[in-house]
Motif scaffolding. Structure first.
Motif, PDB file in Angstrom:
ATOM      1  N   TRP A  33       0.675  -1.225  -0.013  1.00  0.00           N
ATOM      2  CA  TRP A  33      -0.065   0.009  -0.083  1.00  0.00           C
ATOM      3  C   TRP A  33       0.969   1.339  -0.032  1.00  0.00           C
ATOM      4  O   TRP A  33       1.661   1.276   0.914  1.00  0.00           O
ATOM      5  CB  TRP A  33      -0.861  -0.014   1.315  1.00  0.00           C
ATOM      6  N   SER A  34       0.378   2.161  -0.925  1.00  0.00           N
ATOM      7  CA  SER A  34       0.920   3.556  -0.848  1.00  0.00           C
ATOM      8  C   SER A  34       0.315   4.222   0.201  1.00  0.00           C
ATOM      9  O   SER A  34      -0.812   3.796   0.872  1.00  0.00           O
ATOM     10  CB  SER A  34       1.060   4.199  -2.214  1.00  0.00           C
ATOM     11  N   ARG A  35       0.607   5.734   0.441  1.00  0.00           N
ATOM     12  CA  ARG A  35      -0.308   6.352   1.418  1.00  0.00           C
ATOM     13  C   ARG A  35      -1.844   6.805   0.634  1.00  0.00           C
ATOM     14  O   ARG A  35      -2.483   7.048   1.663  1.00  0.00           O
ATOM     15  CB  ARG A  35       0.411   7.704   1.581  1.00  0.00           C
ATOM     16  N   ASP A  36      -1.936   6.479  -0.537  1.00  0.00           N
ATOM     17  CA  ASP A  36      -3.335   6.723  -1.071  1.00  0.00           C
ATOM     18  C   ASP A  36      -4.271   5.941  -0.532  1.00  0.00           C
ATOM     19  O   ASP A  36      -5.676   6.389  -0.435  1.00  0.00           O
ATOM     20  CB  ASP A  36      -3.240   6.611  -2.474  1.00  0.00           C
ATOM     21  N   TRP A  37      -3.937   4.740   0.053  1.00  0.00           N
ATOM     22  CA  TRP A  37      -5.072   3.828   0.639  1.00  0.00           C
ATOM     23  C   TRP A  37      -5.611   4.295   1.934  1.00  0.00           C
ATOM     24  O   TRP A  37      -6.772   4.029   2.255  1.00  0.00           O
ATOM     25  CB  TRP A  37      -4.493   2.389   0.790  1.00  0.00           C
ATOM     26  N   TRP A  38      -5.023   5.317   2.388  1.00  0.00           N
ATOM     27  CA  TRP A  38      -5.377   5.847   3.716  1.00  0.00           C
ATOM     28  C   TRP A  38      -6.555   6.977   3.118  1.00  0.00           C
ATOM     29  O   TRP A  38      -6.207   8.137   2.652  1.00  0.00           O
ATOM     30  CB  TRP A  38      -4.344   6.476   4.587  1.00  0.00           C
ATOM     31  N   ASP A  39      -7.646   6.811   3.326  1.00  0.00           N
ATOM     32  CA  ASP A  39      -8.947   7.542   2.587  1.00  0.00           C
ATOM     33  C   ASP A  39      -8.782   8.979   3.188  1.00  0.00           C
ATOM     34  O   ASP A  39      -8.418   9.334   4.249  1.00  0.00           O
ATOM     35  CB  ASP A  39     -10.253   6.957   2.885  1.00  0.00           C
ATOM     36  N   ASP A  40      -8.649   9.971   1.994  1.00  0.00           N
ATOM     37  CA  ASP A  40      -8.813  11.487   2.253  1.00  0.00           C
ATOM     38  C   ASP A  40      -9.752  11.616   3.270  1.00  0.00           C
ATOM     39  O   ASP A  40      -9.386  12.543   4.348  1.00  0.00           O
ATOM     40  CB  ASP A  40      -8.852  12.374   1.181  1.00  0.00           C
ATOM     41  N   GLU A  41     -11.010  11.291   3.193  1.00  0.00           N
ATOM     42  CA  GLU A  41     -11.764  11.850   4.122  1.00  0.00           C
ATOM     43  C   GLU A  41     -11.626  11.215   5.612  1.00  0.00           C
ATOM     44  O   GLU A  41     -11.876  11.919   6.395  1.00  0.00           O
ATOM     45  CB  GLU A  41     -13.334  11.281   3.689  1.00  0.00           C
ATOM     46  N   LEU A  42     -11.019  10.080   5.826  1.00  0.00           N
ATOM     47  CA  LEU A  42     -10.797   9.699   7.009  1.00  0.00           C
ATOM     48  C   LEU A  42      -9.615  10.494   7.416  1.00  0.00           C
ATOM     49  O   LEU A  42      -9.466  10.934   8.743  1.00  0.00           O
ATOM     50  CB  LEU A  42     -10.361   8.346   6.804  1.00  0.00           C
ATOM     51  N   CYS A  43      -8.740  10.809   6.699  1.00  0.00           N
ATOM     52  CA  CYS A  43      -7.642  11.635   7.191  1.00  0.00           C
ATOM     53  C   CYS A  43      -8.037  13.006   7.649  1.00  0.00           C
ATOM     54  O   CYS A  43      -7.631  13.674   8.618  1.00  0.00           O
ATOM     55  CB  CYS A  43      -6.651  11.796   6.232  1.00  0.00           C
ATOM     56  N   ASP A  44      -8.955  13.663   6.856  1.00  0.00           N
ATOM     57  CA  ASP A  44      -9.554  14.769   7.375  1.00  0.00           C
ATOM     58  C   ASP A  44     -10.483  14.804   8.638  1.00  0.00           C
ATOM     59  O   ASP A  44     -10.359  15.680   9.475  1.00  0.00           O
ATOM     60  CB  ASP A  44     -10.697  15.288   6.323  1.00  0.00           C
ATOM     61  N   ARG A  45     -10.996  13.761   8.710  1.00  0.00           N
ATOM     62  CA  ARG A  45     -11.754  13.379  10.156  1.00  0.00           C
ATOM     63  C   ARG A  45     -10.807  13.433  11.367  1.00  0.00           C
ATOM     64  O   ARG A  45     -11.012  13.966  12.447  1.00  0.00           O
ATOM     65  CB  ARG A  45     -12.528  12.109  10.000  1.00  0.00           C
ATOM     66  N   PHE A  46      -9.620  12.728  11.147  1.00  0.00           N
ATOM     67  CA  PHE A  46      -8.508  12.782  12.194  1.00  0.00           C
ATOM     68  C   PHE A  46      -8.080  14.138  12.452  1.00  0.00           C
ATOM     69  O   PHE A  46      -7.936  14.533  13.541  1.00  0.00           O
ATOM     70  CB  PHE A  46      -7.404  11.975  11.752  1.00  0.00           C
ATOM     71  N   VAL A  47      -7.878  14.998  11.363  1.00  0.00           N
ATOM     72  CA  VAL A  47      -7.451  16.648  11.431  1.00  0.00           C
ATOM     73  C   VAL A  47      -8.373  17.171  12.112  1.00  0.00           C
ATOM     74  O   VAL A  47      -8.247  18.067  13.217  1.00  0.00           O
ATOM     75  CB  VAL A  47      -7.253  16.863   9.994  1.00  0.00           C
ATOM     76  N   ALA A  48      -9.808  17.207  11.921  1.00  0.00           N
ATOM     77  CA  ALA A  48     -10.862  17.634  12.427  1.00  0.00           C
ATOM     78  C   ALA A  48     -10.933  17.384  14.216  1.00  0.00           C
ATOM     79  O   ALA A  48     -11.189  18.260  14.780  1.00  0.00           O
ATOM     80  CB  ALA A  48     -12.199  17.493  11.827  1.00  0.00           C
ATOM     81  N   ALA A  49     -10.378  16.299  14.299  1.00  0.00           N
ATOM     82  CA  ALA A  49     -10.486  15.603  15.871  1.00  0.00           C
ATOM     83  C   ALA A  49      -9.114  16.366  16.458  1.00  0.00           C
ATOM     84  O   ALA A  49      -8.767  15.850  17.677  1.00  0.00           O
ATOM     85  CB  ALA A  49     -10.394  14.424  15.910  1.00  0.00           C
TER      86      ALA A  49
END
Length: 287
Positions: free
Chosen positions: A38-54
């Motif tokens: 897996w490259s980093r792309d498999w970490w879904d952008d929306e999930l990453c943004d939810r972590f940022v929002a947290a």
């Protein structure tokens, strides 16, 4: 700054790792360590943004032989599994991060365990997703599901990874057998697969990980030593590669660990329907 920022990390052996960060520079760092191939792309952008929002600063990177990082010829990796583990620490070092919250999926979960056992001062917390224990003391656990074993044993024609359209379909079809039957979001998966294909220098090289993954966890392996590390184990109830007993045993082996078993989830990134629970659990222990 909160938007995605790209950078590179140079390793002593000449390897270049492609890295992306998103979130506020002064927020706690959440390092995402992907699974084999897996490259980093498999970490879904929306999930990453939810972590940022947290309130977390998300760091994700391309393993060697994936994405925009250095590649080797397919079948001839010029590195060991220990290098994959060292790469995760090198990313943190390059960003000037002495201590981070680690999230590892599958092989990445093994890497996260290895780092926590070897250098506990570098780890603020662990989130271990769809993985199994690196500790041999955990004992006998069930093997892969028969239908997945049959798929591995079958002889299927190799897809033409040089054709972008065929490569996207091959990636989508490759993930399908691992996901829970009701947790495979084909549209979301195809969007990710298109990005993987567009960013990868050599898709076939990502299979090199399977030749070295068994070497990725050198050093201490007694998980009882992680008693002081806040840990959440996220595991699919219908994981065909590491059946649910693996997640339960992993959580039991780490004193104080919390098990978040997701109904319907297979060997995959947690499905979107579970993100509120997963992000909440990760953010709570990060706080």
């Amino acid at each position: 700054m909160t938007g995605p920022r790209a950078s590179t990390v140079e390793r002593p052996d000449g390897t270049t790792l492609a890295v992306e960060t998103r979130g506020r520079d002064d927020d706690p760092v959440l390092l995402l360590i992907a699974g084999a191939g897996w490259s980093r792309d498999w970490w879904d952008d929306e999930l990453c943004d939810r972590f940022v929002a947290a309130g977390l600063r998300v760091v994700r990177y391309d393993h060697r032989d994936t994405g925009e990082s250095t590649h080797w010829p397919p079948g001839a990796p010029g590195y060991t599994g220990a290098d994959l583990t060292a790469d995760a620490l090198a990313v943190l070092d390059a960003l000037g991060v002495p201590r981070a919250h680690l999230v590892g999926l599958s092989m990445g979960g093994g890497i996260a365990q290895s780092i926590a056992l070897t250098l506990p001062d570098r780890v603020a917390s662990l989130t271990l997703i769809a993985t199994t224990a690196v500790d041999p003391r955990v004992g006998e656990l069930p093997g892969i599901a028969p239908e997945l074993a049959a798929l591995f044993a079958s002889k299927t024609p190799e897809p033409d990874l040089g054709d972008p359209v065929a490569a996207v379909e091959a990636l989508v079809d490759g993930e399908r057998p691992f996901a829970g039957p009701d947790a495979f979001d084909e549209a979301r998966m195809r969007t990710i697969a298109r990005r993987v294909v567009a960013r990868s220098r050599d898709l076939a090289a990502s299979a090199n990980h399977y030749a070295v993954v068994g070497e990725a966890h050198p050093g201490p392996d007694d998980l009882s030593a992680l008693a002081g590390v806040p840990t959440v184990v996220v595991h699919g109830a219908v994981d065909p590669l590491f059946p649910a007993e693996h997640g339960r045993a992993l959580a039991a082996a780490i004193p104080g660990a919390t098990l978040l078993e997701i109904p319907g989830m297979g060997h995959q990134l947690p499905p979107a329907s579970s993100w509120e629970r997963v992000v909440g659990a990760v953010a709570a222990q990060a706080a």
